[in-house]
Design a protein around this motif. Structure first.
Motif, PDB file in Angstrom:
ATOM      1  N   GLN A  23       0.823  -1.203  -0.050  1.00  0.00           N
ATOM      2  CA  GLN A  23       0.178   0.009   0.061  1.00  0.00           C
ATOM      3  C   GLN A  23       0.786   1.278   0.062  1.00  0.00           C
ATOM      4  O   GLN A  23       0.459   2.339  -0.719  1.00  0.00           O
ATOM      5  CB  GLN A  23      -0.994   0.046   1.226  1.00  0.00           C
ATOM      6  CG  GLN A  23      -2.296  -0.880   1.260  1.00  0.00           C
ATOM      7  CD  GLN A  23      -3.236  -0.246   0.415  1.00  0.00           C
ATOM      8  OE1 GLN A  23      -3.094   0.362  -0.841  1.00  0.00           O
ATOM      9  NE2 GLN A  23      -4.409  -0.224   0.895  1.00  0.00           N
ATOM     10  N   ILE A  24       1.906   1.253   0.630  1.00  0.00           N
ATOM     11  CA  ILE A  24       2.820   2.390   0.851  1.00  0.00           C
ATOM     12  C   ILE A  24       3.473   2.772  -0.303  1.00  0.00           C
ATOM     13  O   ILE A  24       3.548   3.839  -0.854  1.00  0.00           O
ATOM     14  CB  ILE A  24       3.774   2.083   2.002  1.00  0.00           C
ATOM     15  CG1 ILE A  24       3.015   2.376   3.421  1.00  0.00           C
ATOM     16  CG2 ILE A  24       4.866   3.488   2.123  1.00  0.00           C
ATOM     17  CD1 ILE A  24       3.733   1.837   4.588  1.00  0.00           C
ATOM     18  N   GLN A  25       3.916   1.482  -0.848  1.00  0.00           N
ATOM     19  CA  GLN A  25       4.661   1.870  -2.411  1.00  0.00           C
ATOM     20  C   GLN A  25       3.648   2.225  -3.416  1.00  0.00           C
ATOM     21  O   GLN A  25       4.173   3.117  -4.440  1.00  0.00           O
ATOM     22  CB  GLN A  25       5.525   0.504  -2.647  1.00  0.00           C
ATOM     23  CG  GLN A  25       6.376   0.067  -1.705  1.00  0.00           C
ATOM     24  CD  GLN A  25       7.387  -1.055  -2.088  1.00  0.00           C
ATOM     25  OE1 GLN A  25       6.739  -2.078  -2.508  1.00  0.00           O
ATOM     26  NE2 GLN A  25       8.616  -1.155  -1.748  1.00  0.00           N
ATOM     27  N   GLY A  26       2.520   1.692  -3.451  1.00  0.00           N
ATOM     28  CA  GLY A  26       1.506   2.031  -4.423  1.00  0.00           C
ATOM     29  C   GLY A  26       0.963   3.331  -4.305  1.00  0.00           C
ATOM     30  O   GLY A  26       0.861   4.272  -5.131  1.00  0.00           O
ATOM     31  N   GLY A  27       0.937   3.983  -3.047  1.00  0.00           N
ATOM     32  CA  GLY A  27       0.596   5.287  -2.801  1.00  0.00           C
ATOM     33  C   GLY A  27       1.594   6.232  -3.082  1.00  0.00           C
ATOM     34  O   GLY A  27       1.328   7.404  -3.948  1.00  0.00           O
ATOM     35  N   THR A  28       2.939   5.860  -3.118  1.00  0.00           N
ATOM     36  CA  THR A  28       4.097   6.649  -3.058  1.00  0.00           C
ATOM     37  C   THR A  28       4.075   6.759  -4.814  1.00  0.00           C
ATOM     38  O   THR A  28       4.536   7.879  -5.023  1.00  0.00           O
ATOM     39  CB  THR A  28       5.107   5.923  -2.718  1.00  0.00           C
ATOM     40  OG1 THR A  28       5.084   6.083  -1.094  1.00  0.00           O
ATOM     41  CG2 THR A  28       6.601   6.716  -3.090  1.00  0.00           C
ATOM     42  N   THR A  29       3.902   5.691  -5.784  1.00  0.00           N
ATOM     43  CA  THR A  29       4.234   5.844  -7.050  1.00  0.00           C
ATOM     44  C   THR A  29       3.048   6.641  -7.638  1.00  0.00           C
ATOM     45  O   THR A  29       3.054   7.417  -8.414  1.00  0.00           O
ATOM     46  CB  THR A  29       3.949   4.376  -7.662  1.00  0.00           C
ATOM     47  OG1 THR A  29       5.020   3.608  -6.936  1.00  0.00           O
ATOM     48  CG2 THR A  29       3.974   4.385  -9.004  1.00  0.00           C
ATOM     49  N   GLN A  30       1.802   6.920  -6.761  1.00  0.00           N
ATOM     50  CA  GLN A  30       0.680   7.520  -7.485  1.00  0.00           C
ATOM     51  C   GLN A  30       0.897   9.050  -7.396  1.00  0.00           C
ATOM     52  O   GLN A  30       0.751   9.946  -8.128  1.00  0.00           O
ATOM     53  CB  GLN A  30      -0.581   7.257  -6.742  1.00  0.00           C
ATOM     54  CG  GLN A  30      -1.866   7.458  -7.702  1.00  0.00           C
ATOM     55  CD  GLN A  30      -3.071   6.572  -7.314  1.00  0.00           C
ATOM     56  OE1 GLN A  30      -2.983   6.296  -6.159  1.00  0.00           O
ATOM     57  NE2 GLN A  30      -3.881   6.207  -8.187  1.00  0.00           N
ATOM     58  N   GLY A  31       1.644   9.316  -5.998  1.00  0.00           N
ATOM     59  CA  GLY A  31       2.145  10.740  -5.948  1.00  0.00           C
ATOM     60  C   GLY A  31       3.123  11.244  -6.666  1.00  0.00           C
ATOM     61  O   GLY A  31       3.267  12.213  -7.132  1.00  0.00           O
ATOM     62  N   GLY A  68      -3.679   3.696   3.604  1.00  0.00           N
ATOM     63  CA  GLY A  68      -3.675   3.737   2.290  1.00  0.00           C
ATOM     64  C   GLY A  68      -3.275   5.442   1.401  1.00  0.00           C
ATOM     65  O   GLY A  68      -2.737   5.240   0.505  1.00  0.00           O
ATOM     66  N   GLU A  69      -3.720   6.250   2.179  1.00  0.00           N
ATOM     67  CA  GLU A  69      -3.627   7.736   1.568  1.00  0.00           C
ATOM     68  C   GLU A  69      -2.445   8.416   1.734  1.00  0.00           C
ATOM     69  O   GLU A  69      -2.076   9.272   1.153  1.00  0.00           O
ATOM     70  CB  GLU A  69      -4.775   8.368   2.002  1.00  0.00           C
ATOM     71  CG  GLU A  69      -6.240   7.738   1.504  1.00  0.00           C
ATOM     72  CD  GLU A  69      -7.422   8.527   2.004  1.00  0.00           C
ATOM     73  OE1 GLU A  69      -8.060   9.352   1.255  1.00  0.00           O
ATOM     74  OE2 GLU A  69      -7.691   8.359   3.068  1.00  0.00           O
ATOM     75  N   ALA A  70      -1.808   8.131   3.177  1.00  0.00           N
ATOM     76  CA  ALA A  70      -0.736   9.107   3.531  1.00  0.00           C
ATOM     77  C   ALA A  70       0.328   9.223   2.615  1.00  0.00           C
ATOM     78  O   ALA A  70       0.972  10.182   2.504  1.00  0.00           O
ATOM     79  CB  ALA A  70      -0.549   8.745   5.095  1.00  0.00           C
ATOM     80  N   PRO A  71       0.788   7.860   2.257  1.00  0.00           N
ATOM     81  CA  PRO A  71       1.820   8.266   1.366  1.00  0.00           C
ATOM     82  C   PRO A  71       1.790   8.716  -0.109  1.00  0.00           C
ATOM     83  O   PRO A  71       2.857   9.287  -0.655  1.00  0.00           O
ATOM     84  CB  PRO A  71       2.224   6.780   1.020  1.00  0.00           C
ATOM     85  CG  PRO A  71       1.076   5.987   1.285  1.00  0.00           C
ATOM     86  CD  PRO A  71       0.423   6.748   2.266  1.00  0.00           C
ATOM     87  N   THR A  72       0.538   8.947  -0.443  1.00  0.00           N
ATOM     88  CA  THR A  72       0.266   9.824  -1.638  1.00  0.00           C
ATOM     89  C   THR A  72       0.176  11.140  -1.340  1.00  0.00           C
ATOM     90  O   THR A  72       0.844  12.077  -2.497  1.00  0.00           O
ATOM     91  CB  THR A  72      -1.340   9.588  -1.972  1.00  0.00           C
ATOM     92  OG1 THR A  72      -1.417   8.191  -2.401  1.00  0.00           O
ATOM     93  CG2 THR A  72      -1.391  10.174  -3.462  1.00  0.00           C
ATOM     94  N   LEU A  73       0.376  11.780   0.049  1.00  0.00           N
ATOM     95  CA  LEU A  73       0.522  12.957   0.109  1.00  0.00           C
ATOM     96  C   LEU A  73       1.778  13.629  -0.125  1.00  0.00           C
ATOM     97  O   LEU A  73       2.359  14.430  -0.588  1.00  0.00           O
ATOM     98  CB  LEU A  73       0.015  13.489   1.570  1.00  0.00           C
ATOM     99  CG  LEU A  73      -1.515  13.907   1.689  1.00  0.00           C
ATOM    100  CD1 LEU A  73      -2.459  12.440   1.593  1.00  0.00           C
ATOM    101  CD2 LEU A  73      -1.812  14.400   3.431  1.00  0.00           C
ATOM    102  N   SER A  74       2.668  12.937   0.670  1.00  0.00           N
ATOM    103  CA  SER A  74       4.007  13.519   1.028  1.00  0.00           C
ATOM    104  C   SER A  74       4.976  13.117  -0.307  1.00  0.00           C
ATOM    105  O   SER A  74       6.107  13.706  -0.284  1.00  0.00           O
ATOM    106  CB  SER A  74       4.836  13.096   2.074  1.00  0.00           C
ATOM    107  OG  SER A  74       4.541  11.856   2.449  1.00  0.00           O
ATOM    108  N   SER A  75       4.621  12.217  -1.013  1.00  0.00           N
ATOM    109  CA  SER A  75       5.597  11.560  -2.044  1.00  0.00           C
ATOM    110  C   SER A  75       5.711  12.817  -3.166  1.00  0.00           C
ATOM    111  O   SER A  75       6.745  13.055  -3.505  1.00  0.00           O
ATOM    112  CB  SER A  75       5.299  10.369  -2.725  1.00  0.00           C
ATOM    113  OG  SER A  75       3.684  10.357  -3.022  1.00  0.00           O
ATOM    114  N   THR A  76       4.659  13.709  -3.524  1.00  0.00           N
ATOM    115  CA  THR A  76       4.494  14.469  -4.452  1.00  0.00           C
ATOM    116  C   THR A  76       5.345  15.771  -4.024  1.00  0.00           C
ATOM    117  O   THR A  76       6.233  16.229  -4.806  1.00  0.00           O
ATOM    118  CB  THR A  76       3.236  15.066  -4.707  1.00  0.00           C
ATOM    119  OG1 THR A  76       2.301  13.967  -5.323  1.00  0.00           O
ATOM    120  CG2 THR A  76       2.994  16.025  -5.864  1.00  0.00           C
TER     121      THR A  76
END
Length: 795
Positions: free
Chosen positions: A693-701, A758-766
């Motif tokens: 989940q963390i790696q997927g959210g990171t990639t989406q960011g 599921g969502e938090a890694p999408t925030l900070s990766s961008t």
């Protein structure tokens, strides 16, 4: 993975059960998906099935002068053509919160690609050709595309007769919702600032880009009802919107979850559900609708594009003094989830920092752009992009290290949010930043080796556009905060039915919920919970449908928390019932039945000391035990519409990223080498799934940082790139190394201490990627995604 004191999170029952929580058990659907054998909704088939097709508007804003369907109806193989005038019920609109979306356009169209008519035919190509023969005469109207055109004194109203509950507090009818957050006195606090930085930021429109397009099969039933098999995120929400439009009671609209090929928020709203049901009921035959990729871009909502205006102040010692900000989200033609996105954006606009004096406003517009709604991390993603850019600017002004500046101002447990709500669970922001900075950096100039150059490691990759000249490395950091679960007083609950019985001499548990498995791994976790709580090896997950109570939406990082909580609750009740049966049957044979703490482990009833009292098969030999139970988290409350104060959120999740990039400053090409993440997950129920989940959210960011954006023509409001040819997604060649450091600090209010992840890694990766590119180039880069022309000065 450890808790705050280094000890594992306590599991009260069945911790020795193989395949229970805390283990990296494999997904039951994993092999089928990898081998291509999994049945997605688009694979469904029914004898004598018809195919549905939707005719969509070719303009963004226009009066419908006339619709002529005669040529389409005359075609061989066409069974039905329906327009707004053919709808059977008095209710002809739907929506998640505000019922402002017409089933088929009436009077006018409000965005490019809006459904105008639907066709059913005996072959998909026949249906497509018939739809193309429908003649629609449009009288085009001026388009609303931004805040200036939406709120001008002479602005055309996107919705002329609004009567929803938000209209009383918005300053203009073209504003869906407005939420201020006022705490302290930002103007007075600003006078104490030694440094003030301001910024205007733009966040692009992102598509969920799930791989399985919208699809479903509607089958008419003998009782006059319909059974819909569909890929969705929330069966019961769909049901409540579909039934009134069909003119049917809810018990005559049966829904079963079909295989879902990803969601990320894009399946929270209805797409083809009502259209398939209408055609099935009209023709008396099963009707299947499957969007192609072009249609999919028009058939679901997207992430809100945003303009964000920020001002921060700090003392010379680096302490934040105040925040003023205004966030303008473009919701497009219909409301969808815009009110909730506004609530998230405003209440989380400060980020994971301590700022006592704030003046925040977030609004969402109605416009003639594509409708926008839920997407992974909604509202919080856009805000994080802006406040993290501000943190870097302010740290530089103060003369502090950017990570240490963040750590100095980081919130912790007990911090008051800008809404006045205390954070009453671990908030390890400073620790996550410390961990992410301490991780070793990847080697420089990885494209060079003794065996020659590896162009895959260079900006531009296999296009072979550069060989290292002009390539500069950059490193950037970011951290974010995301709420978990539905907020602002929403009655957020889930239901689970658990059955325990003996099959073939072995105890078996069955778990039945309406949770939509969209790829997040919920079916795996539910089985783990049942094994843990009931001590059985065999667990069957019943297909999700509306024959059990609602599980809510698979969104807001809530399903493991809320539906997992419901499964745990139902299992505990089943366990107590089983032990009651055991006490009645065997209590007279052993005093431990009455005196010891009893557990279910390995298919047996045992004492807490490990003494076996009975086989579960013997306890259950007289019949099954089945219990349906609901589970609710702590109540929340709406934010005050004047001040934004209120205990609006249930739980928060935190993630930090460090991005390492290589930038060819001459060609404007970016290679993200690494995106390291540190995240607190409370308790990792399935560590392997947590990492995924963390790696997927990171990639989406990463995608929205450097490539993903739906381009809408500013003059016509038409979508210019509705395909994967022109809407670019990260591939495996674009995805960097993503090392993950998982922290487990239990939230005492949550089942097993878990935290939605599921969502938090999408925030900070961008913002981490943008910070790294800024570090490499020295450019301000106030918008996302970054394009080559932004890096070469040719924009």
């Amino acid at each position: 993975m450890t808790t705050a004191n280094g000890a594992p999170t306590k599991i009260t029952q069945g911790s020795k059960s193989k395949g229970g929580i805390g283990e990296s058990t494999l997904r039951p659907d994993g092999t089928l998906k990898v081998t291509g054998e999994f049945a997605y909704s688009s694979d469904m088939w029914h004898e004598d099935m018809l195919w549905g097709q939707i005719l969509r508007s070719t303009v963004a804003h226009a009066e419908i002068v006339s619709i002529d369907v005669s040529e389409a109806l005359a075609m061989a193989g066409v069974y039905a053509v329906l327009t707004y005038d053919d709808l059977p019920a008095e209710m002809k609109h739907y929506g998640l919160e505000i019922q402002d979306t017409p089933v088929l356009a009436h009077g006018k169209v409000r965005h490019h690609g809006e459904p105008v008519a639907i066709v059913a035919a005996d072959h998909p190509e026949t249906a497509r050709r018939a739809a193309a023969k429908i003649k629609v005469d449009y009288k085009e109207l001026p388009v609303i595309t931004d805040e200036a055109s939406a709120t001008a004194p002479d602005a055309i109203l996107v919705h002329e007769n609004r009567d929803d509950h938000h209209i009383g507090h918005v300053p203009h009818p073209n504003i869906v919702h407005s939420q201020p957050i006022i705490r302290g006195n930002a103007d007075e606090a600003a006078k104490k600032a030694d440094f003030v930085v301001k910024g205007e930021y733009y966040f692009g429109m992102q598509d969920q880009a799930f791989l399985g397009p919208e699809s479903g099969l509607a089958v008419p039933e003998e009782d006059g009802g319909v059974h819909l098999y569909v890929a969705t995120q929330w069966l019961h929400s769909d049901l409540k919107q579909i039934a009134p439009v069909l003119g049917l009671p809810e018990d005559k609209v049966r829904m079963t979850l079909a295989g879902v090929g990803g969601a990320f928020g894009g399946r929270e709203d209805l797409s083809m559900q009502i259209h398939a049901c209408l055609l099935a009921l009209r023709t008396g035959k099963p009707v299947k609708i499957v969007y192609n990729r072009f249609e999919s871009f028009f058939g679901h909502v997207h992430r809100h594009p945003a303009r964000l205006f920020y001002e921060h102040g700090a003392t010379k010692d680096g302490k934040l003094t105040h925040l003023k900000c205004r966030i303008v989200l473009d919701g497009g033609a219909y409301a969808s989830a815009s009110p909730a996105v506004v609530g998230n954006a405003s209440s989380l606009a400060v980020g994971p920092y301590v700022v006592d004096d704030v003046d925040i406003e977030a609004i969402a517009l109605y416009s003639n752009n594509p409708p926008c709604g839920a997407m992974r991390g909604f509202g919080a993603v856009q805000a994080c992009f802006a406040y993290e850019a501000q943190m870097d600017k302010l740290a530089d002004e103060v003369g502090m290290d950017r990570v240490e500046f963040r750590r100095l101002n980081a919130m912790e447990q007990g911090t008051l949010m800008p809404t006045g709500q205390p954070v009453d669970s671990p908030a390890p922001v400073a620790e996550l930043l410390r961990r992410i900075k301490a991780m070793p950096l990847p080697p420089e100039r990885q494209w060079e080796s003794s065996e020659g150059s590896d162009v895959r490691q260079l900006p531009g990759g296999l296009s072979n556009t550069t060989h290292g000249e002009g390539v500069v490395r950059g490193v950037g950091y970011a951290v974010g905060i995301k709420n978990v679960g539905f907020s602002e007083g929403f009655d957020d609950y889930s239901t689970a039915k658990v059955r325990m019985e003996t099959v073939g001499g072995e105890p078996v548990a069955t778990v039945h919920t309406a949770m939509a498995e969209v790829g997040q791994g919920g079916v795996t976790v539910h089985a783990q919970i049942a094994r843990t709580e009931l001590g059985v090896a065999q667990v069957t997950i019943h297909p999700a449908d509306t024959q059990v109570g609602s599980a809510g939406s698979t969104s807001a990082s809530r399903q493991t928390y809320v539906t997992g909580g419901a499964v745990k609750n139902a299992c505990e009740l089943v366990r107590e019932r089983v032990l009651e049966i055991g006490r009645r049957k065997f209590g007279s044979y052993h005093p431990a039945w009455a005196t010891a703490e009893l557990l279910l482990e390995g298919g047996k009833v045992v004492t807490d000391g490990g003494e076996v009292l009975a086989d579960l098969a013997d306890v259950l030999e007289d019949g099954a035990v089945e219990i349906e139970a609901e589970w609710r988290h702590r109540p929340t409350e709406p934010f005050d519409l004047r001040t934004g104060q209120g205990n609006g959120h249930v739980q928060y999740s935190f993630a930090a990223h460090r991005a390492v990039v290589e930038v060819d400053t001459e060609l404007g090409l970016v290679k993200v080498v690494e995106l390291a993440c540190a995240q607190d997950v409370g308790k990792a129920l399935n560590p392997l799934s947590v990492i995924g989940q963390i790696q997927g959210g990171t990639t989406q960011g990463l995608g929205i940082a450097i490539m993903e954006e739906i381009i809408v023509d500013p003059v016509t409001a038409k979508v210019r790139n509705p395909s994967f040819t022109d809407y670019l997604l990260p591939t495996i060649l674009d995805t960097p190394t993503i090392p993950v450091d998982v922290l487990e600090l239990a939230d005492d209010h949550a089942p097993y201490g878990l935290r939605g992840i599921g969502e938090a890694p999408t925030l900070s990766s961008t913002p981490a990627v943008l910070a790294a590119i800024r570090n490499a180039t020295g450019l301000e880069l106030p918008r996302t995604p970054v394009r080559p022309e932004h890096l070469t000065g040719k924009a």
